[in-house]
Design a protein around this motif. Structure first.
Motif, PDB file in Angstrom:
ATOM      1  N   ALA A 174     -64.144  20.949 -98.637  1.00  0.00           N
ATOM      2  CA  ALA A 174     -63.313  20.011 -97.875  1.00  0.00           C
ATOM      3  C   ALA A 174     -61.873  20.161 -98.325  1.00  0.00           C
ATOM      4  N   MET A 175     -60.983  19.927 -97.358  1.00  0.00           N
ATOM      5  CA  MET A 175     -59.551  20.040 -97.619  1.00  0.00           C
ATOM      6  C   MET A 175     -59.024  18.609 -97.675  1.00  0.00           C
ATOM      7  N   VAL A 176     -58.692  18.155 -98.874  1.00  0.00           N
ATOM      8  CA  VAL A 176     -58.455  16.718 -99.071  1.00  0.00           C
ATOM      9  C   VAL A 176     -56.958  16.458 -99.238  1.00  0.00           C
ATOM     10  N   LEU A 177     -56.281  16.240 -98.116  1.00  0.00           N
ATOM     11  CA  LEU A 177     -54.825  16.108 -98.152  1.00  0.00           C
ATOM     12  C   LEU A 177     -54.359  14.735 -97.681  1.00  0.00           C
ATOM     13  N   THR A 178     -54.843  14.293 -96.521  1.00  0.00           N
ATOM     14  CA  THR A 178     -54.277  13.133 -95.830  1.00  0.00           C
ATOM     15  C   THR A 178     -54.559  11.813 -96.553  1.00  0.00           C
ATOM     16  N   GLU A 179     -53.548  10.932 -96.510  1.00  0.00           N
ATOM     17  CA  GLU A 179     -53.689   9.571 -97.060  1.00  0.00           C
ATOM     18  C   GLU A 179     -53.197   8.584 -96.005  1.00  0.00           C
ATOM     19  N   ALA A 182     -49.628   9.184 -95.715  1.00  0.00           N
ATOM     20  CA  ALA A 182     -49.204  10.591 -95.718  1.00  0.00           C
ATOM     21  C   ALA A 182     -50.081  11.378 -94.754  1.00  0.00           C
ATOM     22  N   GLY A 183     -49.588  11.509 -93.517  1.00  0.00           N
ATOM     23  CA  GLY A 183     -50.315  12.266 -92.491  1.00  0.00           C
ATOM     24  C   GLY A 183     -49.567  13.550 -92.204  1.00  0.00           C
ATOM     25  N   SER A 184     -48.710  13.495 -91.179  1.00  0.00           N
ATOM     26  CA  SER A 184     -47.883  14.681 -90.894  1.00  0.00           C
ATOM     27  C   SER A 184     -46.978  14.978 -92.092  1.00  0.00           C
ATOM     28  N   ASP A 185     -46.541  13.902 -92.756  1.00  0.00           N
ATOM     29  CA  ASP A 185     -45.605  14.055 -93.869  1.00  0.00           C
ATOM     30  C   ASP A 185     -46.366  14.103 -95.203  1.00  0.00           C
ATOM     31  N   ARG A 208     -57.901   9.729 -96.748  1.00  0.00           N
ATOM     32  CA  ARG A 208     -58.646   9.371 -95.544  1.00  0.00           C
ATOM     33  C   ARG A 208     -58.646  10.510 -94.520  1.00  0.00           C
ATOM     34  N   PHE A 209     -59.524  10.367 -93.543  1.00  0.00           N
ATOM     35  CA  PHE A 209     -59.689  11.342 -92.454  1.00  0.00           C
ATOM     36  C   PHE A 209     -60.099  12.719 -92.992  1.00  0.00           C
ATOM     37  N   ILE A 210     -60.961  12.758 -93.977  1.00  0.00           N
ATOM     38  CA  ILE A 210     -61.290  14.056 -94.585  1.00  0.00           C
ATOM     39  C   ILE A 210     -62.578  14.627 -93.976  1.00  0.00           C
ATOM     40  N   THR A 211     -62.404  15.731 -93.258  1.00  0.00           N
ATOM     41  CA  THR A 211     -63.546  16.415 -92.655  1.00  0.00           C
ATOM     42  C   THR A 211     -64.462  16.943 -93.757  1.00  0.00           C
ATOM     43  N   ASN A 212     -65.733  16.645 -93.631  1.00  0.00           N
ATOM     44  CA  ASN A 212     -66.733  17.116 -94.607  1.00  0.00           C
ATOM     45  C   ASN A 212     -66.385  16.682 -96.034  1.00  0.00           C
ATOM     46  N   ARG A 471     -60.117  16.855 -77.742  1.00  0.00           N
ATOM     47  CA  ARG A 471     -58.975  15.968 -77.954  1.00  0.00           C
ATOM     48  C   ARG A 471     -58.380  16.063 -79.359  1.00  0.00           C
ATOM     49  N   ILE A 472     -59.238  16.341 -80.342  1.00  0.00           N
ATOM     50  CA  ILE A 472     -58.717  16.365 -81.720  1.00  0.00           C
ATOM     51  C   ILE A 472     -57.878  17.613 -82.014  1.00  0.00           C
ATOM     52  N   THR A 473     -58.070  18.666 -81.210  1.00  0.00           N
ATOM     53  CA  THR A 473     -57.455  19.952 -81.604  1.00  0.00           C
ATOM     54  C   THR A 473     -55.924  19.917 -81.622  1.00  0.00           C
ATOM     55  N   ILE A 475     -54.294  17.461 -82.695  1.00  0.00           N
ATOM     56  CA  ILE A 475     -53.894  16.470 -83.720  1.00  0.00           C
ATOM     57  C   ILE A 475     -54.087  16.992 -85.145  1.00  0.00           C
ATOM     58  N   TYR A 476     -55.331  17.432 -85.450  1.00  0.00           N
ATOM     59  CA  TYR A 476     -55.517  17.790 -86.874  1.00  0.00           C
ATOM     60  C   TYR A 476     -54.955  19.181 -87.192  1.00  0.00           C
ATOM     61  N   GLU A 477     -54.804  19.415 -88.494  1.00  0.00           N
ATOM     62  CA  GLU A 477     -54.082  20.610 -89.004  1.00  0.00           C
ATOM     63  C   GLU A 477     -52.647  20.643 -88.480  1.00  0.00           C
ATOM     64  N   GLY A 478     -52.074  19.474 -88.297  1.00  0.00           N
ATOM     65  CA  GLY A 478     -50.702  19.395 -87.802  1.00  0.00           C
ATOM     66  C   GLY A 478     -50.705  19.203 -86.297  1.00  0.00           C
ATOM     67  N   THR A 479     -50.077  18.123 -85.844  1.00  0.00           N
ATOM     68  CA  THR A 479     -50.053  17.808 -84.410  1.00  0.00           C
ATOM     69  C   THR A 479     -49.246  18.875 -83.657  1.00  0.00           C
ATOM     70  N   SER A 480     -49.371  18.836 -82.337  1.00  0.00           N
ATOM     71  CA  SER A 480     -48.607  19.790 -81.511  1.00  0.00           C
ATOM     72  C   SER A 480     -47.115  19.670 -81.790  1.00  0.00           C
ATOM     73  N   GLN A 481     -46.657  18.437 -81.981  1.00  0.00           N
ATOM     74  CA  GLN A 481     -45.219  18.234 -82.237  1.00  0.00           C
ATOM     75  C   GLN A 481     -44.797  18.968 -83.518  1.00  0.00           C
ATOM     76  N   LEU A 482     -45.660  18.885 -84.523  1.00  0.00           N
ATOM     77  CA  LEU A 482     -45.344  19.569 -85.791  1.00  0.00           C
ATOM     78  C   LEU A 482     -45.408  21.089 -85.636  1.00  0.00           C
ATOM     79  N   GLN A 483     -46.324  21.571 -84.802  1.00  0.00           N
ATOM     80  CA  GLN A 483     -46.411  23.030 -84.562  1.00  0.00           C
ATOM     81  C   GLN A 483     -45.132  23.511 -83.877  1.00  0.00           C
TER      82      GLN A 483
HETATM   83  C1  FAD Z   1     -61.119  13.905 -86.933  1.00  0.00           C
HETATM   84  C2  FAD Z   1     -60.078  14.177 -87.947  1.00  0.00           C
HETATM   85  C3  FAD Z   1     -60.327  15.081 -88.969  1.00  0.00           C
HETATM   86  C4  FAD Z   1     -59.361  15.316 -89.943  1.00  0.00           C
HETATM   87  N1  FAD Z   1     -59.650  16.158 -90.990  1.00  0.00           N
HETATM   88  C5  FAD Z   1     -58.776  16.252 -92.019  1.00  0.00           C
HETATM   89  C6  FAD Z   1     -59.113  16.975 -93.213  1.00  0.00           C
HETATM   90  O1  FAD Z   1     -60.163  17.588 -93.310  1.00  0.00           O
HETATM   91  N2  FAD Z   1     -58.247  16.953 -94.246  1.00  0.00           N
HETATM   92  C7  FAD Z   1     -57.070  16.291 -94.195  1.00  0.00           C
HETATM   93  O2  FAD Z   1     -56.342  16.294 -95.174  1.00  0.00           O
HETATM   94  N3  FAD Z   1     -56.705  15.618 -93.078  1.00  0.00           N
HETATM   95  C8  FAD Z   1     -57.526  15.577 -92.007  1.00  0.00           C
HETATM   96  N4  FAD Z   1     -57.178  14.880 -90.882  1.00  0.00           N
HETATM   97  C9  FAD Z   1     -55.868  14.254 -90.808  1.00  0.00           C
HETATM   98  C10 FAD Z   1     -54.957  14.934 -89.809  1.00  0.00           C
HETATM   99  O3  FAD Z   1     -54.524  16.170 -90.298  1.00  0.00           O
HETATM  100  C11 FAD Z   1     -53.813  13.965 -89.497  1.00  0.00           C
HETATM  101  O4  FAD Z   1     -54.374  12.909 -88.744  1.00  0.00           O
HETATM  102  C12 FAD Z   1     -52.681  14.629 -88.755  1.00  0.00           C
HETATM  103  O5  FAD Z   1     -52.024  15.548 -89.580  1.00  0.00           O
HETATM  104  C13 FAD Z   1     -51.675  13.619 -88.230  1.00  0.00           C
HETATM  105  O6  FAD Z   1     -51.329  12.671 -89.197  1.00  0.00           O
HETATM  106  P1  FAD Z   1     -51.403  11.116 -88.860  1.00  0.00           P
HETATM  107  O7  FAD Z   1     -52.721  10.846 -88.252  1.00  0.00           O
HETATM  108  O8  FAD Z   1     -51.045  10.355 -90.054  1.00  0.00           O
HETATM  109  O9  FAD Z   1     -50.320  10.919 -87.727  1.00  0.00           O
HETATM  110  P2  FAD Z   1     -48.752  10.680 -87.952  1.00  0.00           P
HETATM  111  O10 FAD Z   1     -48.235  11.658 -88.931  1.00  0.00           O
HETATM  112  O11 FAD Z   1     -48.521   9.243 -88.215  1.00  0.00           O
HETATM  113  O12 FAD Z   1     -48.174  11.055 -86.519  1.00  0.00           O
HETATM  114  C14 FAD Z   1     -48.133  10.130 -85.435  1.00  0.00           C
HETATM  115  C15 FAD Z   1     -47.321  10.736 -84.284  1.00  0.00           C
HETATM  116  O13 FAD Z   1     -45.977  11.050 -84.733  1.00  0.00           O
HETATM  117  C16 FAD Z   1     -45.664  12.409 -84.487  1.00  0.00           C
HETATM  118  N5  FAD Z   1     -44.834  12.949 -85.564  1.00  0.00           N
HETATM  119  C17 FAD Z   1     -44.945  12.739 -86.893  1.00  0.00           C
HETATM  120  N6  FAD Z   1     -44.019  13.438 -87.555  1.00  0.00           N
HETATM  121  C18 FAD Z   1     -43.308  14.125 -86.632  1.00  0.00           C
HETATM  122  C19 FAD Z   1     -42.195  15.029 -86.680  1.00  0.00           C
HETATM  123  N7  FAD Z   1     -41.621  15.410 -87.817  1.00  0.00           N
HETATM  124  N8  FAD Z   1     -41.722  15.525 -85.507  1.00  0.00           N
HETATM  125  C20 FAD Z   1     -42.270  15.184 -84.317  1.00  0.00           C
HETATM  126  N9  FAD Z   1     -43.305  14.328 -84.227  1.00  0.00           N
HETATM  127  C21 FAD Z   1     -43.825  13.817 -85.361  1.00  0.00           C
HETATM  128  C22 FAD Z   1     -47.010  13.094 -84.428  1.00  0.00           C
HETATM  129  O14 FAD Z   1     -46.959  14.299 -83.681  1.00  0.00           O
HETATM  130  C23 FAD Z   1     -47.879  12.040 -83.776  1.00  0.00           C
HETATM  131  O15 FAD Z   1     -47.732  12.135 -82.386  1.00  0.00           O
HETATM  132  C24 FAD Z   1     -58.121  14.655 -89.867  1.00  0.00           C
HETATM  133  C25 FAD Z   1     -57.860  13.781 -88.812  1.00  0.00           C
HETATM  134  C26 FAD Z   1     -58.811  13.537 -87.871  1.00  0.00           C
HETATM  135  C27 FAD Z   1     -58.495  12.565 -86.769  1.00  0.00           C
END
Ligand code: FAD
Length: 636
Positions: A174-179, A182-185, A208-212, A471-473, A475-483
């Motif tokens: 498992a890749m344990v990053l998100t809190e 601390a999501g995108s950031d 939180r949100f940690i796959t496997n 739908r999740i694709t 969002i996770y591993e960095g949202t489209s906006q971050l890509q």
């Molecule tokens: C089903 C599932 C499985 C997951 N598995 C894992 C896992 O295995 N390990 C792990 O560590 N994490 C995991 N995640 C977490 C996932 O990587 C994060 O949910 C994702 O990176 C987005 O973070 P956030 O949910 O906090 O959204 P936020 O960071 O709060 O983003 C909310 C919105 O703001 C936008 N936004 C944020 N910053 C910027 C920016 N700089 N520029 C433009 N737009 C921005 C985003 O695009 C989004 O639309 C999982 C999430 C889900 C839902």
């Protein structure tokens, strides 16, 4: 027997059309492992034969075993037991065991750890094939990146401890990053790592949100430097489940029900550091996430393929107004666009994976030459001391050595250039692929429901599951906006221009000459748009980043299709692809790809023009009028 590898003509085509021999050569480091390991290939042909064999058995397993279980897996989901353990859906557990037996859980790991040492491009094909069968299972199969990260950065001891078990399919990661904060950031990760006076590390905090997250090997990003904010305060750690690792909750989510998404509390959990302190985010997690992003792009193509097939089948049999609905222009147009978008995504994904293989391969070769230089220098200074008595022999040796040295230096220079170039290309193409394929997959999954009409909305057909999984694709591993944020750097720094120029400089058939002209015009529009955006400043670049990235992707895909249209691969494919054996009509893949190139470039030409025009409007109302346009935050 059904086979998700053999029945996919486009994968079959690209397997032959792409220069897999080059990927094999760099991955096998000149086939030097053949003498050491029984299964290591001795040449490109052998390597390609192995890839084909493994994909064939994975294709069969996906079609016959995994896909039939996907519906039940989706309905069952996972259970968090009272003792904190997690029971996976039955089909997922059974499939993991099958994948272990098939020896495909160490896809890219080196031979010395029992891995297949396959290139990324073949891994992408595998992920796509498996995701078509069950997108949720892919999340566990695709977490092989955990093992890759350990292999790339951990100590030899940690590698020996975990990697053979990964290859044998005995453990999952498992890749344990998100809190919560601390999501995108990820720079704001808070979970603490502290070291006691005996040099042992411990983890404390919540993820939180940690796959496997219930897996066996957890790679955890944690703050090891409490006084240092940002990414440089973070290090990467490995730990195992135990009495101090508490799964507090399983998320109840929209899709990928077979993939457990865990909230984890680490209560002073013993762990080991990976590599060096402070490089956790900036080096190791970035590398891990780049691999994972390609994985999600592949997962997206697999889901899209599955969704398309349901729609293709339904459109041929469903009659309305006395005709099969595929005869209706609106429906057939949708199906063609779906099919071409999938092939565009696949082309971009495989090209990206190929570039990543070259990036890694050249970096490895460079490292080897550098270490040879270091060795030579040491040896030379030792020899100089020892050999002062025998001057004639010494000068002969010196001449020979200086010849070798200058050849090595020239080679090192070339490798350094290649390695840098492919690194830049990979850094741009990886987020582009993740962004394009995941957005494409969502559109296809929704269009698939649309083709089925009301039936598509019902659980009787799998397309509603595909849409939920899709739908999740984005969002996770960095949202489209971050890509987009990551990819636009490449577009504005000249990397896209160089990459597109390289594509434009390749050999093409005369047949696509007019298309090349359109692509060249589009490239000029991209350059002008980049220049305009740069004049407006960074905020404007963020605002129109998506339009710039879309333009670049459309151009790259256009060139890739034109290249496919000039293929040397002699391959006929049935015109009615979905198993209509009465229809013996075929078309060559070369002709078919020429048709695709024609349609893709022609339809995208006005789109590129429109995006360029949009960028040049200079409209900044997003900044000036936001409050007035969106109104106040709604009151409860
Ligand atoms: C089903 C599932 C499985 C997951 N598995 C894992 C896992 O295995 N390990 C792990 O560590 N994490 C995991 N995640 C977490 C996932 O990587 C994060 O949910 C994702 O990176 C987005 O973070 P956030 O949910 O906090 O959204 P936020 O960071 O709060 O983003 C909310 C919105 O703001 C936008 N936004 C944020 N910053 C910027 C920016 N700089 N520029 C433009 N737009 C921005 C985003 O695009 C989004 O639309 C999982 C999430 C889900 C839902």
């Amino acid at each position: 027997m059904a086979n998700f590898y053999r029945d996919n003509n486009d994968i079959q085509f690209l397997f032959r059309h792409t220069d897999l021999g080059k990927s094999a050569e760099v991955c096998e480091e000149g086939f030097k492992f053949a003498n050491e390991f029984d299964y290591a290939p001795a040449n490109s042909e052998e390597a390609i034969e192995n890839y084909d064999m493994v994909l064939d058995s994975l294709g069969q397993l996906s079609a016959d075993f995994i896909a039939p279980r996907a519906e039940d897996v989706d309905r069952q989901g996972n259970i968090l037991n009272e003792d904190g353990s997690v029971t996976r859906a039955k089909g997922i557990q059974e499939s993991i065991e099958k994948l272990g037996q098939a020896e495909v859980m160490g896809f890219t790991l080196p031979h010395c750890f029992g891995g297949l040492n396959f290139p990324n491009i073949v891994y992408s094909m595998a992920i796509e094939i498996l995701s078509r069968a069950d997108a949720a299972l892919m999340n566990i199969f695709g977490l092989q990146g955990i093992a890759e990260t350990i292999n790339a950065f951990a100590s030899e001891e940690i590698k020996q401890k975990y990697l053979p078990d990964f290859s044998a399919g005995k453990v999952t990661g498992a890749m344990v990053l998100t809190e919560p904060d601390a999501g995108s950031d990820l720079q704001s990760v808070k979970l603490r790592a502290f070291e006691n006076d005996k040099g042992n590390w411990f983890l404390h905090g919540v993820k939180r949100f940690i796959t496997n997250g219930c897996g066996d090997v957890l790679l955890v990003l944690a703050r090891s430097e409490p006084d240092r904010s940002g990414g440089l305060g973070l290090s990467l750690f490995v730990c195992e489940p135990g009495p101090t690792v508490h799964i507090r909750r399983l998320e109840d989510k929209l899709g990928i029900h077979g993939s457990p998404t865990c909230e984890i509390f680490f209560d002073n959990t013993p762990c080991e550091i990976i590599g060096e302190r402070q490089r956790g985010l900036v080096t190791y997690v970035m590398s891990l996430m780049n691999g994972a992003r390609i994985g999600i792009a592949a997962q997206s193509v697999g889901i899209a393929e599955a969704a398309f097939r349901v729609a293709r089948d339904y459109a041929a049999t469903r009659k309305q107004f006395a005709v099969a609905i595929e005869k209706l222009p609106a429906v057939r147009d949708m199906l063609i666009d779906m099919k071409i978008a999938i092939e565009a995504g696949r082309a971009l994904l495989y090209e990206t994976s190929r570039v990543v293989d070259l990036e890694i391969g050249y970096a490895k070769q460079l490292e080897e030459i550098d270490s040879r230089f270091r060795g030579n220098d040491r040896e030379k200074s030792g020899n100089d001391r020892e050999k002062s008595g025998n001057d004639r022999e010494k000068s002969g040796n010196d001449r020979e050595k200086s010849g070798n040295d200058s050849r090595d230096k020239a080679l090192a220079k070339q490798l350094k250039n290649d390695s840098r170039k492919y690194k830049r290309y990979a850094a741009m193409l990886t987020p582009m692929s993740k962004y394009y394929c995941s957005e494409m997959c969502n559109e296809i999954a929704y269009d698939s429901i649309q083709v089925l009409g009301g039936s598509g909305y019902m659980r009787d057909y799998p397309c509603e599951r595909h849409a939920r999984d899709a739908r999740i694709t984005t969002i996770y591993e960095g949202t489209s906006q971050l890509q987009v944020v990551a990819a636009v750097r490449g577009v504005c720094s000249g990397t896209a221009e160089k990459f597109i120029a390289e594509l434009a400089g390749q050999n093409y058939d005369d047949e696509v000459k007019d298309l090349l002209g359109k692509l060249a015009e589009g490239t000029e529009q991209l350059k002008e748009s980049v220049a305009f955006v740069k004049e407006q400043g960074n905020e404007y670049m963020d605002l129109y980043g998506r339009a710039l990235v879309d333009m670049a992707i459309d151009l790259i895909n256009g060139y890739l299709f034109c290249g496919q249209a000039g293929t040397k691969v002699d391959m006929q494919v049935p015109v009615a692809e979905n198993g209509n054996t009465n229809n013996s009509q075929t078309v060559s893949m070369k002709e078919r790809k020429a048709m695709i190139a024609q349609r893709y470039v022609t339809k995208n030409e006005p789109k590129i023009g429109a995006l360029a025009a949009l960028i040049r409007t200079g409209d900044k109302s997003t900044f000036s009028d936001y409050e007035a346009l969106v109104g106040p935050v709604p009151m409860e």
